[in-house]
Design a protein around this motif. Structure first.
Motif, PDB file in Angstrom:
ATOM      1  N   LEU A 239       0.815  -1.207   0.000  1.00 57.57           N
ATOM      2  CA  LEU A 239       0.000   0.000   0.000  1.00 57.57           C
ATOM      3  C   LEU A 239       0.854   1.266   0.000  1.00 57.57           C
ATOM      4  N   SER A 240       1.951   1.248   0.726  1.00 59.94           N
ATOM      5  CA  SER A 240       2.806   2.438   0.790  1.00 59.94           C
ATOM      6  C   SER A 240       3.412   2.772  -0.567  1.00 59.94           C
ATOM      7  N   GLY A 241       3.599   1.760  -1.412  1.00 66.72           N
ATOM      8  CA  GLY A 241       4.170   1.997  -2.730  1.00 66.72           C
ATOM      9  C   GLY A 241       3.150   2.338  -3.801  1.00 66.72           C
ATOM     10  N   LEU A 242       1.884   1.979  -3.593  1.00 65.25           N
ATOM     11  CA  LEU A 242       0.876   2.164  -4.635  1.00 65.25           C
ATOM     12  C   LEU A 242      -0.234   3.163  -4.296  1.00 65.25           C
ATOM     13  N   PHE A 243      -0.396   3.493  -3.031  1.00 58.10           N
ATOM     14  CA  PHE A 243      -1.507   4.346  -2.614  1.00 58.10           C
ATOM     15  C   PHE A 243      -0.962   5.723  -2.245  1.00 58.10           C
ATOM     16  N   PRO A 244      -1.077   6.721  -3.141  1.00 54.84           N
ATOM     17  CA  PRO A 244      -0.452   8.034  -2.923  1.00 54.84           C
ATOM     18  C   PRO A 244      -0.755   8.713  -1.590  1.00 54.84           C
TER      19      PRO A 244
END
Length: 88
Positions: A10-15
């Motif tokens: 999530l930290s890499g894909l959810f701005p």
């Protein structure tokens, strides 16, 4: 998938991720699920209930309308890293 792995994903894909508090990040990860759909699967329709927000990890999602006559019109497509809140 482990809770920690889901948070990393999530930290890499959810701005908005870095703008969430630690508690909000924990809660979002706790209520998230990783689901794999096969090509051509119908994920949502107006006849189904809320499935929540979709975050595309890989592949493509086509959003379309189907007429009573069975004709389809593509509204838009979502790709890796994009989110759809209309399913929520």
């Amino acid at each position: 998938m482990e809770h920690r792995q889901l948070q990393t994903l999530l930290s890499g894909l959810f701005p908005p991720w870095p703008h969430l508090s630690d508690r909000e990040q924990q809660e979002l990860a706790a209520h998230s699920r990783l689901i794999r759909y096969s090509a051509g699967s119908n994920l949502h329709s107006r006849d189904l209930g809320c499935i929540g927000m979709l975050l595309i990890i890989s592949g493509e999602l086509r959003i379309y309308l189907l007429s009573e006559e069975g004709r389809e019109i593509t509204l838009y497509r979502l790709h890796q890293g994009e989110a759809c809140v209309l399913s929520a």
